[in-house]
Design a protein around this motif. Structure first.
Motif, PDB file in Angstrom:
ATOM      1  N   GLY A   1     -22.144  -2.247 -43.503  1.00  0.00           N
ATOM      2  CA  GLY A   1     -21.635  -1.092 -42.877  1.00  0.00           C
ATOM      3  C   GLY A   1     -20.182  -1.462 -42.540  1.00  0.00           C
ATOM      4  O   GLY A   1     -19.252  -0.725 -41.809  1.00  0.00           O
TER       5      GLY A   1
ATOM      6  N   ARG B   1     -16.928   2.155 -46.235  1.00  0.00           N
ATOM      7  CA  ARG B   1     -17.580   1.281 -45.659  1.00  0.00           C
ATOM      8  C   ARG B   1     -18.621   0.481 -46.931  1.00  0.00           C
ATOM      9  O   ARG B   1     -18.948   1.198 -47.689  1.00  0.00           O
ATOM     10  CB  ARG B   1     -18.474   1.634 -44.433  1.00  0.00           C
ATOM     11  CG  ARG B   1     -17.489   2.258 -43.439  1.00  0.00           C
ATOM     12  CD  ARG B   1     -18.308   2.703 -42.119  1.00  0.00           C
ATOM     13  NE  ARG B   1     -17.278   2.957 -40.965  1.00  0.00           N
ATOM     14  CZ  ARG B   1     -16.827   1.969 -40.096  1.00  0.00           C
ATOM     15  NH1 ARG B   1     -16.981   0.654 -40.230  1.00  0.00           N
ATOM     16  NH2 ARG B   1     -15.886   2.461 -39.246  1.00  0.00           N
TER      17      ARG B   1
ATOM     18  N   GLN C   1     -15.908  -1.941 -42.713  1.00  0.00           N
ATOM     19  CA  GLN C   1     -15.030  -1.290 -43.416  1.00  0.00           C
ATOM     20  C   GLN C   1     -14.266  -2.327 -44.504  1.00  0.00           C
ATOM     21  O   GLN C   1     -13.885  -3.249 -44.347  1.00  0.00           O
ATOM     22  CB  GLN C   1     -13.898  -0.902 -42.300  1.00  0.00           C
ATOM     23  CG  GLN C   1     -12.871  -0.121 -42.890  1.00  0.00           C
ATOM     24  CD  GLN C   1     -13.537   1.373 -43.125  1.00  0.00           C
ATOM     25  OE1 GLN C   1     -14.147   1.753 -42.177  1.00  0.00           O
ATOM     26  NE2 GLN C   1     -12.869   2.097 -44.156  1.00  0.00           N
TER      27      GLN C   1
ATOM     28  N   ALA D   1     -21.506   6.156 -46.891  1.00  0.00           N
ATOM     29  CA  ALA D   1     -20.812   5.143 -46.452  1.00  0.00           C
ATOM     30  C   ALA D   1     -19.700   4.814 -47.412  1.00  0.00           C
ATOM     31  O   ALA D   1     -18.428   4.330 -46.851  1.00  0.00           O
ATOM     32  CB  ALA D   1     -21.818   3.868 -46.472  1.00  0.00           C
TER      33      ALA D   1
ATOM     34  N   THR E   1     -21.935  -0.368 -48.398  1.00  0.00           N
ATOM     35  CA  THR E   1     -23.133   0.327 -48.004  1.00  0.00           C
ATOM     36  C   THR E   1     -24.483  -0.300 -47.693  1.00  0.00           C
ATOM     37  O   THR E   1     -25.561   0.316 -47.047  1.00  0.00           O
ATOM     38  CB  THR E   1     -23.646   0.925 -49.651  1.00  0.00           C
ATOM     39  OG1 THR E   1     -23.779  -0.191 -50.509  1.00  0.00           O
ATOM     40  CG2 THR E   1     -22.450   1.777 -50.001  1.00  0.00           C
TER      41      THR E   1
END
Length: 283
Positions: A77, A72, A79, A67, A74
């Motif tokens: 998720g 991203r 961005q 991730a 963790t």
């Protein structure tokens, strides 16, 4: 030697980083104590790691690392890295260090591993200290995972030679607004930043090995560059280690050509020891 490459497929890179057969723990002997060092750890600034939902000193797992490489969070998720890519800065130790580590008793092996990780971490910190953002100001913080590996990729039908190296997965740096970005690739090559960073780490490793009681000597590489080896290791072993396919340790562009003649200046940007910042051990 220090190499750099852009990280591409996040899941593949993460699996390679935490591969158990590449870690020092894969070389545990029956007489060794069961408590082994983990081979991955998150390092960096609280603010930068916080953008990804991470804490310094905790173990980097496959999912979290994948991730983070993708930019991203963790957990959610989402961005969180605004732009840019992640990079693998691989710190490869001299062949003699790997061979001495392979033959040492368990407690000394752990101390050599600590010296190698510490040297790679200092190399990374020096690089961050020298990096400049888009506005020319120093980078205020970074997020990275440090992975210690013990072997590269063996040649067909040949046993894998010991090959200690550390991957520093630089997944983001903070900009002047506190936002997480990928470092500009061009900035990694400005003003011999990588060369000086590799030299800083290599000098730190030689110093720490001398502190463990090893002698070191300056040697000249095939390309005329200077490095060091531990005194007393047979030259034949060094040739075997040098000729082996470096695998994941040799995927990047070599940048560290003459670590002993680089001008590092008199300042040490950080004195922190990554092994004291958190639980750098297996669960």
């Amino acid at each position: 030697m220090l190499t750099v490459r852009t990280l591409r497929v996040a899941k593949d890179e993460a699996r390679r980083a935490v591969e158990p057969l590449a870690a020092p723990g894969a070389f545990v002997r029956p007489e060794d104590p069961p408590d082994r060092l983990a081979n991955t750890m998150w390092v960096g600034a609280v603010e930068a790691l916080g953008c990804l939902g991470l804490k310094a000193g905790t173990e980097a797992t496959t999912g979290a690392l994948a991730a983070a490489i993708a930019g991203r969070h963790t957990i959610s998720g989402a961005q969180v890295r605004g732009d840019g890519a992640a990079f693998d800065l691989t710190f490869l130790v001299p062949p003699s260090v790997s061979w001495v580590w392979a033959q040492a008793r368990a407690d000394l092996r752990v101390r050599v591993e600590k010296a190698v990780v510490d040297a790679a971490y200092h190399s990374l910190q020096y690089l961050i200290w020298k990096l400049r953002g888009d506005n020319g100001a120093s980078v205020p913080g970074f997020a990275a995972a440090v992975a210690l590996h013990a072997v590269g990729q063996p040649r067909p039908q040949a046993p894998p030679p010991p090959l200690l190296h550390v991957h520093s997965y630089l997944v983001g740096v903070l900009d002047e607004f506190g936002e997480l970005r990928g470092p500009r690739r061009s900035s990694l090559f400005e003003d011999d930043v990588l060369l000086a960073s590799g030299a800083f780490g290599r000098a730190k490793l030689a110093e720490d090995l001398r502190g463990l009681g090893f002698g070191t000597e300056v040697v000249s590489g095939r390309d005329g560059s200077l490095s060091f080896e531990i005194s007393g290791v047979p030259e034949g072993l060094l040739r075997v280690g040098d000729s082996a396919d470096k695998g994941c340790a040799g995927l990047g562009q070599e940048t560290d050509r003459d670590p002993w003649e680089s001008d590092l200046g008199d300042s040490d940007p950080w004195e922190t020891d990554p092994w004291e910042s958190g639980p750098w051990r297996n669960r």
